[in-house]
Design a protein around this motif. Structure first.
Motif, PDB file in Angstrom:
ATOM      1  N   GLY A 186      -8.625  14.427  -2.795  1.00  0.00           N
ATOM      2  CA  GLY A 186      -7.153  14.791  -2.463  1.00  0.00           C
ATOM      3  C   GLY A 186      -6.239  14.466  -3.667  1.00  0.00           C
ATOM      4  N   TRP A 187      -6.330  13.028  -3.884  1.00  0.00           N
ATOM      5  CA  TRP A 187      -5.503  12.292  -4.862  1.00  0.00           C
ATOM      6  C   TRP A 187      -5.994  13.029  -6.331  1.00  0.00           C
ATOM      7  CZ3 TRP A 187      -7.260   8.221  -8.316  1.00  0.00           C
ATOM      8  CH2 TRP A 187      -6.316   7.809  -9.227  1.00  0.00           C
ATOM      9  N   ILE A 188      -6.961  13.199  -6.683  1.00  0.00           N
ATOM     10  CA  ILE A 188      -7.535  13.577  -8.002  1.00  0.00           C
ATOM     11  C   ILE A 188      -6.960  15.238  -7.904  1.00  0.00           C
ATOM     12  CG2 ILE A 188      -9.457  14.398  -9.116  1.00  0.00           C
ATOM     13  CD1 ILE A 188      -9.069  11.692  -9.575  1.00  0.00           C
ATOM     14  N   LYS A 189      -7.054  16.100  -7.073  1.00  0.00           N
ATOM     15  CA  LYS A 189      -6.870  17.342  -7.010  1.00  0.00           C
ATOM     16  C   LYS A 189      -5.385  17.483  -7.292  1.00  0.00           C
ATOM     17  CE  LYS A 189      -8.434  20.366  -4.255  1.00  0.00           C
ATOM     18  NZ  LYS A 189      -8.699  21.035  -2.865  1.00  0.00           N
ATOM     19  N   ASN A 190      -4.481  16.535  -6.563  1.00  0.00           N
ATOM     20  CA  ASN A 190      -2.928  16.464  -6.857  1.00  0.00           C
ATOM     21  C   ASN A 190      -2.547  16.374  -8.135  1.00  0.00           C
ATOM     22  OD1 ASN A 190      -2.455  17.221  -4.126  1.00  0.00           O
ATOM     23  ND2 ASN A 190      -2.240  15.262  -3.614  1.00  0.00           N
ATOM     24  N   PHE A 191      -3.496  15.904  -9.004  1.00  0.00           N
ATOM     25  CA  PHE A 191      -3.119  15.602 -10.502  1.00  0.00           C
ATOM     26  C   PHE A 191      -2.729  17.071 -11.285  1.00  0.00           C
ATOM     27  CE2 PHE A 191      -5.713  11.710 -11.693  1.00  0.00           C
ATOM     28  CZ  PHE A 191      -4.917  10.645 -10.926  1.00  0.00           C
ATOM     29  N   ASN A 192      -3.116  18.135 -10.521  1.00  0.00           N
ATOM     30  CA  ASN A 192      -3.034  19.465 -11.082  1.00  0.00           C
ATOM     31  C   ASN A 192      -1.673  19.835 -10.711  1.00  0.00           C
ATOM     32  OD1 ASN A 192      -5.843  19.886 -11.861  1.00  0.00           O
ATOM     33  ND2 ASN A 192      -6.188  20.643  -9.895  1.00  0.00           N
ATOM     34  N   ARG A 193      -0.818  19.179  -9.694  1.00  0.00           N
ATOM     35  CA  ARG A 193       0.488  19.639  -9.382  1.00  0.00           C
ATOM     36  C   ARG A 193       1.624  19.022 -10.439  1.00  0.00           C
ATOM     37  NH1 ARG A 193       2.021  17.461  -3.783  1.00  0.00           N
ATOM     38  NH2 ARG A 193       1.160  15.412  -4.602  1.00  0.00           N
ATOM     39  N   TYR A 194       0.786  18.084 -11.319  1.00  0.00           N
ATOM     40  CA  TYR A 194       1.656  17.402 -12.236  1.00  0.00           C
ATOM     41  C   TYR A 194       1.495  17.394 -13.760  1.00  0.00           C
ATOM     42  CZ  TYR A 194       3.178  15.572  -7.666  1.00  0.00           C
ATOM     43  OH  TYR A 194       3.560  15.570  -6.385  1.00  0.00           O
ATOM     44  N   ASN A 195       0.856  18.494 -14.090  1.00  0.00           N
ATOM     45  CA  ASN A 195       0.140  18.566 -15.239  1.00  0.00           C
ATOM     46  C   ASN A 195       1.112  18.118 -16.362  1.00  0.00           C
ATOM     47  OD1 ASN A 195      -2.229  19.309 -14.827  1.00  0.00           O
ATOM     48  ND2 ASN A 195      -1.982  21.554 -14.793  1.00  0.00           N
ATOM     49  N   LEU A 240       0.744  -0.984   0.071  1.00  0.00           N
ATOM     50  CA  LEU A 240       0.017  -0.251  -0.230  1.00  0.00           C
ATOM     51  C   LEU A 240       0.970   1.218   0.168  1.00  0.00           C
ATOM     52  CD1 LEU A 240      -2.625  -1.037   2.581  1.00  0.00           C
ATOM     53  CD2 LEU A 240      -2.821  -1.454   0.184  1.00  0.00           C
ATOM     54  N   ILE A 241       0.453   2.150  -0.766  1.00  0.00           N
ATOM     55  CA  ILE A 241       1.213   3.709  -0.872  1.00  0.00           C
ATOM     56  C   ILE A 241       0.086   4.612  -0.755  1.00  0.00           C
ATOM     57  CG2 ILE A 241       1.318   3.389  -3.183  1.00  0.00           C
ATOM     58  CD1 ILE A 241       3.902   4.919  -3.170  1.00  0.00           C
ATOM     59  N   SER A 242       0.481   5.616   0.064  1.00  0.00           N
ATOM     60  CA  SER A 242      -0.671   6.701   0.109  1.00  0.00           C
ATOM     61  C   SER A 242      -0.402   7.983  -0.322  1.00  0.00           C
ATOM     62  CB  SER A 242      -1.118   6.817   1.616  1.00  0.00           C
ATOM     63  OG  SER A 242      -1.700   5.500   2.034  1.00  0.00           O
ATOM     64  N   ASP A 243       0.933   8.581   0.111  1.00  0.00           N
ATOM     65  CA  ASP A 243       1.317   9.855   0.000  1.00  0.00           C
ATOM     66  C   ASP A 243       2.512   9.743  -1.075  1.00  0.00           C
ATOM     67  OD1 ASP A 243       1.611  12.541  -0.168  1.00  0.00           O
ATOM     68  OD2 ASP A 243       2.448  12.934   1.965  1.00  0.00           O
ATOM     69  N   PHE A 244       2.740  10.240  -2.270  1.00  0.00           N
ATOM     70  CA  PHE A 244       3.589  10.053  -3.254  1.00  0.00           C
ATOM     71  C   PHE A 244       3.609  10.951  -4.326  1.00  0.00           C
ATOM     72  CE2 PHE A 244      -0.036   7.565  -4.160  1.00  0.00           C
ATOM     73  CZ  PHE A 244      -0.163   7.559  -5.525  1.00  0.00           C
ATOM     74  N   THR A 245       4.558  10.910  -5.225  1.00  0.00           N
ATOM     75  CA  THR A 245       4.472  11.618  -6.594  1.00  0.00           C
ATOM     76  C   THR A 245       4.694  10.527  -7.496  1.00  0.00           C
ATOM     77  OG1 THR A 245       7.048  11.586  -6.586  1.00  0.00           O
ATOM     78  CG2 THR A 245       6.031  13.356  -5.430  1.00  0.00           C
ATOM     79  N   PRO A 246       4.148  10.977  -8.669  1.00  0.00           N
ATOM     80  CA  PRO A 246       4.267   9.866  -9.638  1.00  0.00           C
ATOM     81  C   PRO A 246       5.593   9.056  -9.777  1.00  0.00           C
ATOM     82  CG  PRO A 246       3.301  11.774 -10.586  1.00  0.00           C
ATOM     83  CD  PRO A 246       3.705  12.084  -9.261  1.00  0.00           C
ATOM     84  N   GLU A 247       6.787   9.742  -9.667  1.00  0.00           N
ATOM     85  CA  GLU A 247       8.035   9.206  -9.751  1.00  0.00           C
ATOM     86  C   GLU A 247       8.269   8.286  -8.424  1.00  0.00           C
ATOM     87  OE1 GLU A 247      12.169  10.987  -8.519  1.00  0.00           O
ATOM     88  OE2 GLU A 247      11.689  11.388 -10.646  1.00  0.00           O
ATOM     89  N   ALA A 248       7.694   8.667  -7.325  1.00  0.00           N
ATOM     90  CA  ALA A 248       7.843   7.684  -6.028  1.00  0.00           C
ATOM     91  C   ALA A 248       7.161   6.814  -6.191  1.00  0.00           C
ATOM     92  CB  ALA A 248       7.321   8.633  -4.860  1.00  0.00           C
ATOM     93  N   LEU A 249       5.962   6.618  -6.941  1.00  0.00           N
ATOM     94  CA  LEU A 249       5.162   5.401  -7.202  1.00  0.00           C
ATOM     95  C   LEU A 249       5.985   4.362  -7.985  1.00  0.00           C
ATOM     96  CD1 LEU A 249       2.359   3.806  -6.938  1.00  0.00           C
ATOM     97  CD2 LEU A 249       1.709   5.320  -8.908  1.00  0.00           C
ATOM     98  N   ILE A 250       6.516   5.040  -9.146  1.00  0.00           N
ATOM     99  CA  ILE A 250       7.438   3.916 -10.000  1.00  0.00           C
ATOM    100  C   ILE A 250       8.518   3.238  -9.330  1.00  0.00           C
ATOM    101  CG2 ILE A 250       8.641   3.784 -12.083  1.00  0.00           C
ATOM    102  CD1 ILE A 250       6.642   5.988 -13.336  1.00  0.00           C
ATOM    103  N   THR A 251       9.153   4.401  -8.425  1.00  0.00           N
ATOM    104  CA  THR A 251      10.457   3.705  -7.606  1.00  0.00           C
ATOM    105  C   THR A 251      10.032   2.700  -6.697  1.00  0.00           C
ATOM    106  OG1 THR A 251      11.393   6.150  -8.073  1.00  0.00           O
ATOM    107  CG2 THR A 251      12.198   4.563  -6.218  1.00  0.00           C
ATOM    108  N   CYS A 252       8.991   2.756  -5.848  1.00  0.00           N
ATOM    109  CA  CYS A 252       8.572   1.810  -5.147  1.00  0.00           C
ATOM    110  C   CYS A 252       8.065   0.536  -5.759  1.00  0.00           C
ATOM    111  CB  CYS A 252       7.137   2.504  -4.211  1.00  0.00           C
ATOM    112  SG  CYS A 252       7.029   1.827  -2.878  1.00  0.00           S
ATOM    113  N   HIS A 253       7.475   0.780  -7.002  1.00  0.00           N
ATOM    114  CA  HIS A 253       6.994  -0.501  -7.619  1.00  0.00           C
ATOM    115  C   HIS A 253       8.282  -1.191  -8.085  1.00  0.00           C
ATOM    116  CE1 HIS A 253       4.925  -3.244  -9.870  1.00  0.00           C
ATOM    117  NE2 HIS A 253       3.839  -2.636 -10.548  1.00  0.00           N
TER     118      HIS A 253
END
Length: 466
Positions: A193-202, A164-177
């Motif tokens: 909140g997860w959906i809203k954070n998409f705006n941080r990584y347009n 399980l992973i909760s607080d992450f960046t797209p890069e961190a998700l791939i690294t963890c995987h």
């Protein structure tokens, strides 16, 4: 009637105890669900083996958790536990994994979070134990590094094994995987909140990344540091909750047209009750049984670090599945209905794989092919989630227009019954407030002409369409 005797089922090497019954209460519970006229779309609890059904109804009766939340939560927990260990081969070149993108929808205070925590408790326990192991290994690594300065470069730094992973960046998700080849599950209490954070990584194309992750296609990332990562066979699932009032956020930013929204399984109960505090506890036998079932799925291992066990669909089951799919509607009133239908057809295969493996660990059914019963029960899940997906689509488009109304328009709309006559409408809309009518009869009749809100089905008779 069932004989009153102690019954047990083995899950792996563990014994699951079954409470003796004079009458099969689980069958009675399921019959009630199917005939409850106040709940037109009940979660099909009977897709699970009896020991899991007992756990679901026990948690529902003692904790008052919604059956939909429990059923979908357990389905997702099983998916997370299975990970990339198994795939199902539909035909040559077409394989499906067990990952799900699930959204629990409800009002504030509906115990969405508590229900999910109950369903994922065995995985949380597994994560806690893995973290303790990691801490021990990390301390040993640090100590060895201090003591063996000359050979420090030969020491292998420990890696945290997690699901399980909760607080992450797209890069961190791939690294963890990359460090957890069996797969990852995005577990977020509030998906808003997860959906809203998409705006941080347009610029990173995060939505497109998740579209690929849902399909299980390869992903890669290039870091500024120069190190690149590539996951050739990713397994990413999503589970979390949201409130009804923020559903429209899921459809913003083109997500209602690019297929993103249609990849989600919406758990949107037709029937909800206000939870009352109580001191009831779920019998420890059921808790132990549930932990045993999920732990048995967690014990599945990939053939090697990079390879899944690929199993076929048995001939009868495949014939049944293909006949069902070939007879799905070809024409739809709205484009989104077609998109929802097609994505959920793929989910039927994923559901079948999960159910087959659940039946394997509980009842000893085969784990070398997907059988007919798993396919038939998966179609029940298709019907359940299709109904919810259509409701969410209608809700998101309806909410956008509804919120454009004035507060007075909203108040009148809420007070009107589902069906009413012109006279009844005038009496409600034009009632006096502080000695003056809220609106005039003429104003109300102009309001009635809004076809997004009302439908005239015969002279002088209307019904609300929102």
């Amino acid at each position: 009637m069932v004989k009153e005797e102690q019954q047990s089922v083995y899950v792996g090497k563990n014994l699951i105890k079954k409470t003796p019954r004079v009458i099969d209460l689980i069958d009675l519970e399921n019959d009630y669900l199917k005939h409850d006229r106040h709940n037109p779309n009940p979660f099909p609890v009977d897709v699970f083996p009896k020991p899991l059904q007992e756990i679901i109804f026990e948690a529902h009766n003692k904790y008052q958790f919604c059956l939909d939340y429990l059923g979908a939560g357990i389905l997702s927990a099983a998916s997370a536990a299975i990970g990339n260990t198994y795939k199902v081969e539909v035909k040559k070149g077409w394989e499906e994994k067990a990952n799900l993108f699930t959204v629990i929808v409800g009002r504030p205070g509906d115990s969405k979070t508590h229900a999910l925590n109950f369903c994922f408790r065995p995985i949380h326990k597994h994560e806690n134990e893995a973290f303790k192991t990691y801490e021990t290994e990390l301390n040993a690594y640090i100590q060895n590094g201090l003591e063996q300065v000359e050979n420090r470069e030969h020491l292998k730094k420990p890696i945290l094994k997690k699901i399980l992973i909760s607080d992450f960046t797209p890069e961190a998700l791939i690294t963890c995987h990359a460090n957890n080849k069996k797969g990852m599950y995005v577990y977020v209490d509030e998906l808003h909140g997860w959906i809203k954070n998409f705006n941080r990584y347009n610029n990173s194309g995060e939505v497109e990344t998740y579209l690929s992750l849902w399909s299980g296609t390869q992903i890669s990332t290039d870091r500024a540091s120069g190190k690149s990562l590539r996951i050739s066979d990713p397994f990413i699932g999503v589970i979390g909750s949201t409130q009804i009032s923020v559903l429209k956020e899921f459809a913003k930013g083109g997500r209602h047209t690019n297929g993103f929204l249609d990849r989600f399984l919406f758990v949107y109960p037709s029937k909800q009750i206000t939870l009352k505090w109580n001191i009831n506890k779920v019998d420890a036998v059921y808790i132990d049984n549930y932990h045993t079932i999920i732990s048995s799925l967690l014990d599945f291992k990939c053939i090697d670090e990079f390879k899944s066990e690929v199993i076929p669909i048995e001939t009868k089951a495949k014939t049944y599945l293909f006949n069902w799919q070939n007879n799905r509607p070809e024409n739809y009133l709205f484009d989104y209905e077609r998109s929802i239908d097609i994505k959920l057809q793929q989910y039927v295969i994923r559901f079948a794989l999960i159910l087959q493996l659940i039946h394997h660990v509980i009842e000893g059914c085969t784990n070398t092919q997907v059988e007919l019963k798993a396919v038939q029960d998966s179609i029940k899940l298709f019907d359940y989630f299709y109904h919810n997906a259509i409701q969410v689509r209608q809700e998101t488009s309806r909410k956008n227009y509804y919120e454009s109304l004035t507060q007075l328009q909203k108040d009148i709309l809420e007070e009107l019954p589902e069906k009413f006559t012109t006279l009844q409408g005038i009496q409600i809309a034009c009632k006096e407030i502080n000695g003056k009518p809220r609106v005039s009869s003429r104003q109300f009749q102009t309001y009635l002409k809004d076809q997004k809100l009302f439908k005239k089905y015969t002279r002088g008779h209307y019904e609300k369409v929102i």
